[in-house]
Design an enzyme around this catalytic site. Structure first.
Site, PDB file in Angstrom:
ATOM      1  N   ASP A 339       0.858  -1.172   0.000  1.00  0.00           N
ATOM      2  CA  ASP A 339       0.000   0.000   0.000  1.00  0.00           C
ATOM      3  C   ASP A 339       0.904   1.235   0.000  1.00  0.00           C
ATOM      4  O   ASP A 339       2.110   1.132   0.238  1.00  0.00           O
ATOM      5  CB  ASP A 339      -0.898  -0.034   1.240  1.00  0.00           C
ATOM      6  CG  ASP A 339      -1.814   1.164   1.319  1.00  0.00           C
ATOM      7  OD1 ASP A 339      -2.351   1.562   0.271  1.00  0.00           O
ATOM      8  OD2 ASP A 339      -1.987   1.711   2.413  1.00  0.00           O
ATOM      9  N   ASP A 762      -1.417  -0.914   5.945  1.00  0.00           N
ATOM     10  CA  ASP A 762      -1.691  -0.380   7.274  1.00  0.00           C
ATOM     11  C   ASP A 762      -3.163  -0.142   7.534  1.00  0.00           C
ATOM     12  O   ASP A 762      -3.546   0.119   8.667  1.00  0.00           O
ATOM     13  CB  ASP A 762      -0.937   0.934   7.465  1.00  0.00           C
ATOM     14  CG  ASP A 762      -1.506   2.031   6.574  1.00  0.00           C
ATOM     15  OD1 ASP A 762      -1.785   1.740   5.396  1.00  0.00           O
ATOM     16  OD2 ASP A 762      -1.676   3.158   7.048  1.00  0.00           O
ATOM     17  N   ASP A 766      -6.523  -2.830   3.151  1.00  0.00           N
ATOM     18  CA  ASP A 766      -5.432  -3.733   2.762  1.00  0.00           C
ATOM     19  C   ASP A 766      -5.635  -5.151   3.282  1.00  0.00           C
ATOM     20  O   ASP A 766      -4.843  -6.039   2.976  1.00  0.00           O
ATOM     21  CB  ASP A 766      -4.091  -3.204   3.296  1.00  0.00           C
ATOM     22  CG  ASP A 766      -3.792  -1.803   2.819  1.00  0.00           C
ATOM     23  OD1 ASP A 766      -3.981  -1.542   1.622  1.00  0.00           O
ATOM     24  OD2 ASP A 766      -3.389  -0.962   3.646  1.00  0.00           O
TER      25      ASP A 766
END
Length: 1139
Positions: A339, A762, A766
């Site tokens: 990410d 995070d 995700d």
């Protein structure tokens, strides 16, 4: 759980507000979050089912059943059931512990409190008890754990601002509108629960928790099947031998065995012997193998948890191995899916530099006037005299304050533009300090910079913007707001100043804004363009800044056309866009801003190191394409030296397919021209889609694709082309992707490239890709814990990924491979002696060792040394593992343990078993002891072979150990001493007196081990077993050393005087321009601001025109400028040159 029906697709949802009885008729899901795999009732069946998916566990259960049949069992049943139960129990306890921590995390979320309207009054209720249709009161900074519909708000016009950090890592605010029919219900925020628990978007996109197994686990399953087939072959050979022996020789012994004639024919004898040997030879793969594997993995997990170099002191967060079954897979990663926001970046924008009227501000110069980097000792400009200063803002160039003090009109106009042209909302906290609520961190950085430099944005109404210019409040009339969108890539405001002048202020991407400039800006344009290129070369995000003076008559005509366009029913957007284009012409260039999208510490070094380790990093982000590209350049994943960056932005499947095809043709064409036609073709691999020719092209390429195009590219007839192109690119960036698309990309590579994948993120968006990848890592930062809860490993900073993979991952893989090679070797050597002995005992399934030795060999005599090697061994130090990322490649290529290495270990074990059996057999065949008695009795032969075996495998593990600790010495030599102690005890008169049936070898050990010839036989067996291996390894290291061998030799040579570690030179880019205009994923809030819907009611502005209030007292900015002047003078007087 096992018989649950698939939930039908929900087309519509009927809900009555505040009516639980009605809503319960539809059996909507409750709001309980459930990420754990088991409960009390399902734990035992599900866990046993998962454990017996391991072929080895099923194999040992089958052996246990065989051992319960007395006709075929030469060994007692407890030798198998005890270790089997031990392994299953240990694994079950570990799985239960892991799941219990998930349950505790779920419980923490479920028990958060909320205020729910029940029986006409607000009552405290746990979030897990919230039901669809409940009306909930939310307050500022309160946690939300369901999909809610906004009914009303204390903000004007039913607006509320939400932060989605726990979902996507974004800390900027999003605006939500209440329903118009309910917006006036109350002052407090009221929301209606629409979707609860598993029905929420978050949980729907999270995917299922999958049972993950390493590639070594899967390989071991295959090897166990092969070994079982090998044992069947050995069993058949020995069974045939038994049948032949019984038919030709065995009849002569029937009278001694008290068998009746015909009671047991030779065929049936061979059948029983087959199963007997299957039981005896099963120790090739003992159950202790799996106990040892679990212990080693547990040790590796604790090393990760205890690693102080992965401890983030900023938030007191250590690294955590949330699972203990995947450690060695960390040493085989080929693809990392990351990410962006909150993972690579801190999501903190910092104003670093600017170019105003052809002059750069923000650079730091040394005493000789040369530009230099900012060092920690350098003091920033002191803004403390500014009562509204943002204490987090730092600027190191005092010359900008000098220009402000001198009244440079261009500098003032530049900062005035930053204070006026934005969508920021302001409010004051209880201490009277200004707090900015920003739609994007980019805007926050620019407005904060203007605030600290004396141009403070104070407040706004739908018709006015109030700022404080150098201590003087000034109110501007807001005439028009030309909002940002992804096509315009700029925003503008039109204001009337107190003098009555109409100004258009604009900021945007330089590539767009430069086309709108007046021809008189040619010289300044060239200079500013060079500055922007310089900023971009440093990885900064840039914006061009320009303005235009407007004629009052022209503006009125234009504004009338804009009002007509807004009221149009057809082609409204096109007409408005055309009017925006018309007025944003003939702009006068002021300069440019340079904002740093603050990367997490160590990201660039980590990306570089992982690239050198042949790990490909793909960025999967929900951000705009421009933002993702900026971060790609900032991280050095994208560089100006790349041959080409392919951008896929098609809107249909045909367009996407055509763009992919052109990109591939372009790639091969450039490659041929740049390398004189040299393309290296690797072997073709037949994949499930189509056969993909994996080509290694010379040069670096990158692929950027947006979510809309990706949706078409993931279709079955296009994804082959996408995968082929992407895997030939050094970097892949997927922008504007949904959580499920992230998981689909991971699954595509995971399935069709047969590569080990790692996903790191995070936010809750995700979670799906974290669960899909072989290894999932959660960043435990300020963005929430959803990613951490679903992860296999977690830590606080992206930079720790380098140490996790290159040190812990590589060591875990290296140790596990050495452990398995040695374990299979020693057990083949230990077990196959029974096979050779079968030819000399009438194939009677008689064991060559006594039962106690067979029971204790893997549990006591050889268990601790191999555990010490599997837990502590290392070929090179952790620092060298970091300094030489190329050491990671053997794990990716699966070189240290594979089918070929298994057969080598198997051959080594077979050779050792031959030496162990035939050297003592040959020596005892015609030898006599020192007392003149014959040595060729069964018990002496067994003791000699057992002692030789223990010494041989102990010497072998000493040769295999690369890193010696006190524990290794104690375990290896202590195990040998333990063997002799137990041997002498079990063969003692005392043990025979107490247990005559269990310890029949009375006095044999003492008698045998006092014979010199026995020790000569043991010595000869050891030398013959070990010397070929020793010679081969010596020649291999000397003639064909690996990188690991070379570094290990270097370590030994430099152990006493280690040189200082050389630092990698920092490279600087110099040409690519990347706009910092990445304000949002959707259109800006200009229309919302001008409508006044987000403004609180205040006293109406004066109707007699705009007023400019001048302060008679000395303003704070004069004090600041004076202090800055003094600092500059002092700096010039105290010049020192450091050489």
């Amino acid at each position: 759980m096992f018989f649950s029906k698939k939930k039908p697709l929900e087309v519509e949802r009927i809900v009555k507000a505040n009516d639980r009885e009605y809503n319960e008729k539809f059996q909507y899901a409750d709001n309980r979050i459930h990420t754990s795999k088991y409960n009390i009732l399902t734990f035992l069946p599900i866990n046993l089912f998962e454990q017996f998916q391991r072929v080895a566990n099923a194999y040992f259960l089958f052996l246990l059943i065989l051992q319960l049949i007395p006709e075929i069992s030469s060994l007692t049943w407890f030798t198998t059931i005890v270790p089997l139960v031990l392994v299953i129990t240990m694994t079950a306890v570990k799985d239960a512990t892991d799941d219990y921590f998930r349950y505790k995390s779920d419980k923490q979320v479920n028990n958060r409190q909320s205020e729910v309207l029940i029986d006409s009054k607000l009552q405290n209720e746990k979030w897990m008890n919230v039901r669809v249709g409940d009306i909930i009161k939310l307050e500022n900074n309160q946690f939300v754990a369901a999909d809610l519909l906004l009914l009303s708000s204390s903000e004007p016009y039913g607006l509320c601002y939400i932060e989605t950090a726990e979902l996507d890592g974004e800390t900027n605010l999003k605006v939500r509108h209440a329903l118009s029919v309910t917006s006036e219900l109350g002052e407090d925020i009221g929301r209606l629960a629409k979707f609860d628990g598993p029905d929420t978007k978050l949980m729907q996109n999270s995917g299922k928790t999958k049972f993950k197994r390493t590639s070594i686990d899967r390989l071991m399953n295959t090897l166990v099947l092969w070994i079982f087939g090998f044992l069947i072959c050995l069993g058949i050979i020995l069974a045939i031998g038994n049948s032949i022996w019984e038919n030709q020789v065995g009849d002569q012994f029937r009278s001694f065995l008290f068998w009746n004639e015909g009671e047991k024919n030779f065929v049936f004898s061979g059948f029983l012997t087959f199963w007997s040997y299957i039981i005896i030879l099963n120790t090739v793969v003992p159950i202790s193998l799996y106990v040892s594997v679990e212990v080693i993995r547990l040790g590796h997990s604790y090393f990760i948890n205890w690693d102080q170099k992965m401890y983030y002191s900023g938030k007191a967060t250590p690294a955590a191995a949330r699972t203990t079954t995947l450690n060695e897979e960390l040493g085989q990663i080929e693809y990392v899916f990351s990410d962006k926001t909150g993972t690579l970046t801190q999501n903190i924008m910092t104003f670093k530099k600017c170019s105003i009227n052809g002059r750069i501000y923000g650079e730091v110069h040394d005493d000789l006037g040369q530009k230099t980097d900012i060092i920690k000792k350098k003091k920033p400009v002191d803004f403390s005299v500014n009562p509204q200063v943002d204490k987090t803002f730092q600027f190191f160039d005092p010359s900008l304050m000098e220009s402000i003090k001198l009244g440079d009109p261009k500098v003032h106009e530049f900062l005035r533009l930053l204070a006026l042209c934005h969508t920021v909302m302001s409010e004051e906290n209880s201490a009277g300090q200004l707090i900015y609520q920003v739609q994007s961190p980019d805007e926050g950085a620019l407005v904060t910079a203007a605030r600290n430099l004396g141009f403070i944005f104070k407040s706004r109404t739908p018709e006015t913007i109030t700022i404080e210019e150098l201590g003087t409040p000034v109110t501007y009339q807001l005439l028009a707001f030309l909002d940002f969108n992804n096509i315009r890539k700029r925003m503008s405001v039109i204001v009337r100043n107190p003098e009555g002048q109409i100004k258009l202020y604009s900021k945007g991407a330089d590539t767009i804004l430069f086309e709108k400039l007046h021809l008189s800006n040619e010289d300044l344009l060239a200079l500013t363009s060079d500055h922007i290129s310089e900023f971009a070369g440093e990885g900064l995000r840039t914006l061009a800044i320009a303005y235009r003076d407007l004629d009052d008559k022209y503006f009125k005509e234009w504004h009338k056309m804009l009002e007509d366009a807004n009221a149009a029913t057809d082609e409204r957007d096109e007409r408005i866009a055309g009017l925006y284009e018309e007025i944003e012409q003939d702009l006068m260039l002021l300069g440019a801003t340079a904002v740093e999208d603050k990367l997490q510490e160590g990201v660039i070094e980590t990306v570089l190191s992982l690239s050198l380790a042949n790990i490909k990093i793909w960025v999967l982000t929900g951000d705009k394409q421009e933002t993702a590209i900026n971060i790609g350049y900032a991280c050095n994943m994208l560089t100006d030296d790349m041959n080409e960056v392919f951008i896929i932005a098609g809107n249909t499947a045909m367009e996407v397919r055509e763009e992919l095809r052109k990109a591939k043709e372009n790639l091969f064409g450039q490659n041929k021209s740049s390398s004189n036609g040299h393309i290296v073709f690797k072997k073709k691999q037949q994949l499930e889609l189509d056969s993909i020719v994996e080509e290694t092209v010379t040069g670096d390429y990158a692929l950027i694709i947006n979510g809309h195009s990706l949706a078409h590219a993931l279709e079955s007839d296009v994804k082959n082309d996408l995968l082929e192109l992407a895997c030939m690119c050094k970097t892949v960036v997927c922008c504007r992707v949904t959580p499920l698309q992230k998981a689909q990309v991971v699954e595509l590579v995971k399935k069709h490239r047969n590569a080990v994948t790692l996903a790191i993120g995070d936010g809750a968006n995700d979670v799906s890709m974290i669960k899909s990848a072989h290894i999932g890592i959660g960043i435990s930062g300020q963005e929430g814990l959803q990613a951490v809860l679903a992860s296999d490993y977690s830590f606080a900073q992206f930079r720790y990924l380098q140490r996790l993979l290159l040190v812990h991952g590589r060591w875990s893989y290296f140790r596990m491979c050495k452990f398995l090679c040695y374990f299979f070797y020693k057990n083949f050597a230990f077990t196959l002696v029974h096979f050779w002995f079968g030819f000399f005992c009438g194939f009677s399934a008689q064991t060559v060792y006594d039962q106690w030795f067979i029971t204790l060999f893997n549990i006591v005599y050889t268990s601790l040394p191999v555990l010490a090697m599997g837990i502590f061994d290392q070929d090179v130090s952790d620092q060298n593992s970091m300094d030489f990322p190329q050491l990671y490649k053997p794990g990716q290529l699966n070189l240290l343990f594979n089918k070929r290495r298994f057969f080598i270990c198997m051959a080594h074990g077979i050779y050792t078993s031959l030496a162990l059996f035939f050297i003592p057999y040959g020596a005892f065949n015609s030898d006599a002891g020192e007392d003149g008695q014959h040595l060729a009795d069964y018990q002496s032969f067994a003791v000699t072979m057992a002692t030789s075996l223990v010494i041989v495998v102990s010497v072998q593990i000493a040769l295999d150990t690369s890193y010696w600790t006190v524990i290794n010495h104690v375990f290896i030599w202590g195990s040998v001493a333990t063997y002799f102690s137990i041997l002498l005890t079990m063969h003692s008169n005392a043990m025979f007196g107490v247990f005559p049936n269990q310890f029949p070898f009375v006095g044999n050990a003492r008698h045998s081990l006092t014979q010199k010839c026995i020790w000569l036989v043991i010595l000869l067996t050891t030398v013959v077993s070990v010397m070929p291996v020793l010679a081969f390894r010596f020649l291999k290291v000397d003639l064909f050393p690996t990188l690991s061998d070379q570094i290990r030799q270097r370590q030994k040579a430099q152990r006493k005087a280690r040189p200082l570690r050389s630092r990698r030179p920092q490279t600087r880019r110099s040409s690519s321009r990347r706009s910092g205009y990445a304000f949002a994923h959707q259109e800006g809030y200009g229309e919302l601001i001008t409508s006044g819907k987000n403004m609180r009611a205040k006293n109406p502005p004066p109707t007699s025109g705009l007023e400019k209030t001048l302060s008679n007292s000395t303003s704070w900015i004069e004090n600041l400028c004076k202090k800055t002047t003094d600092a500059v003078s002092s700096f010039n007087q105290d010049k020192t040159v450091k050489l």
